[in-house]
Design a protein around this motif. Structure first.
Motif, short mmCIF file in Angstrom:
data_model
loop_
_atom_site.label_atom_id
_atom_site.label_comp_id
_atom_site.label_asym_id
_atom_site.label_seq_id
_atom_site.Cartn_x
_atom_site.Cartn_y
_atom_site.Cartn_z
N ASP A 2 0.83 -1.21 0.00
CA ASP A 2 0.00 0.00 0.00
C ASP A 2 0.87 1.26 0.00
OD1 ASP A 2 -2.46 -1.27 -0.08
OD2 ASP A 2 -2.58 -1.47 2.10
N ASP A 51 1.02 4.18 -2.90
CA ASP A 51 0.86 5.61 -2.59
C ASP A 51 2.06 6.41 -3.07
OD1 ASP A 51 -1.60 5.23 -1.42
OD2 ASP A 51 -0.83 5.12 0.63
N ARG A 76 -1.64 -6.93 -8.61
CA ARG A 76 -1.65 -6.78 -7.16
C ARG A 76 -1.25 -8.06 -6.42
NH1 ARG A 76 -4.13 -2.04 -5.23
NH2 ARG A 76 -4.99 -0.74 -6.91
#
Length: 382
Positions: free
Chosen positions: A5, A9, A26
Motif C-alpha cells: 500500500d 501511494d 496486485r
C-alpha cells in the motif's frame, strides 16, 4: 521494505496519477513485498535500490495507462510474428540478442526503454536523459558488481530481456536474483498465472512501437520456458529461436550470475540455495517447454547449439534468417561481425566456480535434463 500500500501511494505521489489499470498485478506485488519484508536479508543498499525499483515499476504502469487513456489508438498497433529467444539461461541467448539487434530491419527491446517506456519513444520526450540515466545505471552495476558485468553484456542502447516488462505485472524471475524471496519463488513456479503478464507486455510493446513503422520485434527471456502456454496466448503467431548448451554447465553459470547480482543487495548470500533454486526452476521449465513443443509446434522453433554459435555466429544467424525467410543485409552482417569481435575478451573471461560452491553435483542433475539433452542433440543436427 515498505508494504504494497505504501508503494502504491508513493507511485501515485510521484506521478500525480491514480489508474493502475487491471488489478492483475496486485497479487504478485503483495506476495513480493511480503517476501522482501519477512524473508529477504537486504542490506541498506538493497532496501534502497529495491524500493526504488518497485516504485518505479508502479509509476511506469500508471504512465502507461495514462498514455492509453489519452491515446486509445495505441491499442491498434500491430505486433506481428515476433521472434522470441528461448532457452536455459547462460546458453548464449544474450549474445544472440545483441547480434540480432544489429539488424536495421528489425526492432529489439532496448535497455533504456524497457525500464522507462514512458513517454513513448516516438514523442522524443526525455530520450536523452533516459538514455543517459540508463548508461549511468549500467555503469553503476558494473562498478559495484564487476562479476555481473563480466557475465552479462549490457548496454543502455542495446537489447535487454523482457524481465522489466513482465515486472510491470509483478511476475518476473529477476526479483529472485535480487533477493532471497523463497515464498515468492515457489508461488511463481507452482501457481502464478502469467496470462495477464504477457498481455501487459504486448500492451507496452504497442506503446513503444506507436509512431514508428511496424517492423518485426526481436524479444528474449529464458523465463518464457516456464510459461510458454501463456506466452503463446498473447503472441499466437510468434516464432521461437531456442539456444542449447549442456545443462550441467548452465546450472553453475546461472547460480554464479544470481550470486553476483544478489551480493550487491545483501551481505548474507547462500550459494547452495541459489544452486538448488536454479536447478528446480530450470528443470521444471524444460519439462514444460518439451511438453509445449510436443503439441505439434516444432515448426515454430529454430534451434542453435551454443558451441556452433561460438564457432560461427554469423553463419548461425544466416541459418536462422533463411528459416525466417528474411535477408541478412551487408550492414547487418558487418554489425554482427563488429559486435562479436569487440566482445570477444568478455566471453573468454567467463570461468565459473567449482559446482560444489553451489551444492551442485553435476552427475546428479543430469537425469533431470536427460530427455531434453537427447532432444536437443537431434534438434541441432543439421
Amino acid at each position: 521494505m515498505d508494504g504494497h500500500d505504501e508503494l502504491l501511494d508513493a507511485a501515485r505521489t510521484e506521478t500525480g496519477l491514480g489508474d493502475f489499470g487491471n488489478d492483475s498485478f496486485r497479487d504478485g506485488l503483495e506476495r513480493l513485498t511480503r517476501s522482501l519484508r519477512v524473508e529477504a536479508r537486504l542490506n541498506s543498499a538493497g532496501e534502497s535500490v529495491l524500493r526504488k525499483l518497485l516504485v518505479g515499476l508502479l509509476s511506469q504502469r500508471l504512465q502507461v495507462e495514462d498514455w492509453y487513456r489519452r491515446h486509445p489508438e495505441i491499442d491498434d498497433e500491430p505486433i506481428v510474428a515476433p521472434l522470441i529467444g528461448l532457452g536455459l539461461p547462460r546458453t548464449g541467448s544474450t549474445a544472440l540478442s545483441f547480434l540480432l539487434a544489429e539488424d536495421p530491419q528489425a526492432r529489439s527491446l532496448r535497455t533504456w526503454e524497457a525500464s522507462r517506456p514512458c513517454p513513448p519513444p516516438s514523442t522524443g520526450d526525455g530520450l536523452g536523459s533516459r538514455i543517459d540515466d540508463s548508461r549511468s545505471e549500467v555503469a553503476f552495476r558494473t562498478r559495484t558488481s564487476p562479476r555481473r558485468g563480466a557475465l552479462v553484456p549490457a548496454s543502455a542502447t542495446g537489447p535487454t530481456e523482457c524481465q522489466s516488462l513482465m515486472a510491470l505485472d509483478f511476475k518476473a524471475h529477476y526479483f529472485q536474483a535480487f533477493a532471497y524471496v523463497p515464498s515468492y519463488s515457489k508461488w511463481l513456479l507452482d501457481s502464478a498465472d502469467l496470462t495477464t503478464t504477457y498481455q501487459y507486455e504486448r500492451r507496452v510493446l504497442k506503446l513503444l512501437q506507436w509512431g514508428y513503422p511496424a517492423v518485426p520485434w526481436r524479444l528474449k527471456c529464458p523465463t518464457h520456458l516456464l510459461f510458454l502456454e501463456q506466452l503463446d496466448q498473447a503472441f499466437p503467431d510468434a516464432r521461437f529461436v531456442m539456444t542449447h548448451r549442456d545443462p550441467a554447465e548452465v546450472m553453475v553459470s546461472a547460480a554464479d550470475l544470481y550470486a553476483a547480482v544478489a551480493r550487491s543487495y545483501s551481505d548474507d548470500i547462500d550459494p547452495r540455495y541459489l544452486g538448488a533454486l536454479n536447478v528446480e526452476h530450470w528443470s521444471v521449465g524444460m519439462e514444460r517447454a518439451l511438453a509445449f513443443r510436443d503439441k505439434g509446434r516444432d515448426d515454430r522453433f529454430y534451434d542453435i547449439d551454443f558451441r556452433a554459435m561460438q564457432r560461427d555466429p554469423v553463419g548461425e544467424v544466416r541459418g536462422l534468417y533463411a528459416w525466417l525467410g528474411e535477408p541478412v543485409t551487408d550492414a547487418f552482417e558487418a554489425g554482427m561481425a563488429r559486435w562479436w569481435r569487440e566482445n570477444a575478451e568478455k566471453r573468454a573471461a567467463n570461468v565459473h566456480p567449482d559446482p560444489a560452491t553451489f551444492g551442485i553435483d553435476v552427475e546428479e542433475i543430469r537425469p533431470l535434463f536427460a530427455e531434453y539433452t537427447a532432444r536437443a542433440a537431434r534438434w541441432t543436427t543439421r
